[in-house]
Design a protein around this motif. Structure first.
Motif, short mmCIF file in Angstrom:
data_model
loop_
_atom_site.label_atom_id
_atom_site.label_comp_id
_atom_site.label_asym_id
_atom_site.label_seq_id
_atom_site.Cartn_x
_atom_site.Cartn_y
_atom_site.Cartn_z
N VAL A 44 0.77 -5.86 6.68
CA VAL A 44 2.17 -5.73 6.32
C VAL A 44 2.24 -6.00 4.82
N THR A 45 2.89 -5.09 4.10
CA THR A 45 3.01 -5.20 2.65
C THR A 45 4.48 -5.22 2.28
N GLN A 46 4.80 -6.00 1.26
CA GLN A 46 6.18 -6.09 0.78
C GLN A 46 6.23 -5.55 -0.64
N SER A 68 2.81 3.64 6.54
CA SER A 68 3.40 4.06 5.28
C SER A 68 2.50 3.63 4.13
N HIS A 69 3.03 3.75 2.91
CA HIS A 69 2.28 3.46 1.71
C HIS A 69 3.22 2.85 0.67
N GLU A 70 2.67 2.09 -0.26
CA GLU A 70 3.50 1.44 -1.28
C GLU A 70 4.30 2.44 -2.11
N ARG A 71 3.71 3.60 -2.40
CA ARG A 71 4.43 4.62 -3.17
C ARG A 71 5.69 5.07 -2.45
N ALA A 72 5.59 5.30 -1.14
CA ALA A 72 6.75 5.73 -0.36
C ALA A 72 7.81 4.63 -0.31
N ALA A 73 7.37 3.39 -0.16
CA ALA A 73 8.32 2.27 -0.11
C ALA A 73 9.06 2.12 -1.43
#
Length: 111
Positions: A44-46, A68-73
């Motif tokens: 899980v990434t924030q 998902s991915h950090e870029r999309a978030a």
């Protein structure tokens, strides 16, 4: 030094920019094995947006790296904000390919 270079790329160098800084962090203890064929570990990434002027976080979201991915978030967080006159600082992860599908600009951008 980096801020000076970014501002020098803008034709209107006397204009003041609000600054948003983004950062993504993996949450400790959130690792789990994927059920997928690759067996990759999921986390899980924030992702958080900070305002430099106020020194506080103004928006954040979390996601599962298997979904998902950090870029999309980050793109989802930024799409909810008015970005005119905003200088966005992000990791190299967000530099290629073009982050937004807008035409090239001489002004500081997220691409």
């Amino acid at each position: 030094m980096l801020k000076g270079w970014m501002l020098a790329q803008n034709a209107d160098q006397d204009k003041e920019f609000d600054q948003l800084i983004c950062d993504g962090k993996t949450l400790r203890g959130s690792a789990s094995q994927s059920d997928g064929a690759d067996g990759a570990t999921r986390f899980v990434t924030q992702v958080t947006l900070y305002t430099r002027e106020l020194g506080v976080a103004i928006a954040q979201t979390s996601f599962d790296t298997g979904e998902s991915h950090e870029r999309a978030a980050l793109k989802a967080l930024l799409s909810s904000l008015e970005l005119d006159g905003v200088l966005i600082q992000a990791d190299a992860l967000h530099t290629s390919p073009a982050f937004f599908s807008s035409p090239p600009s001489r002004a500081p951008t997220c691409s």
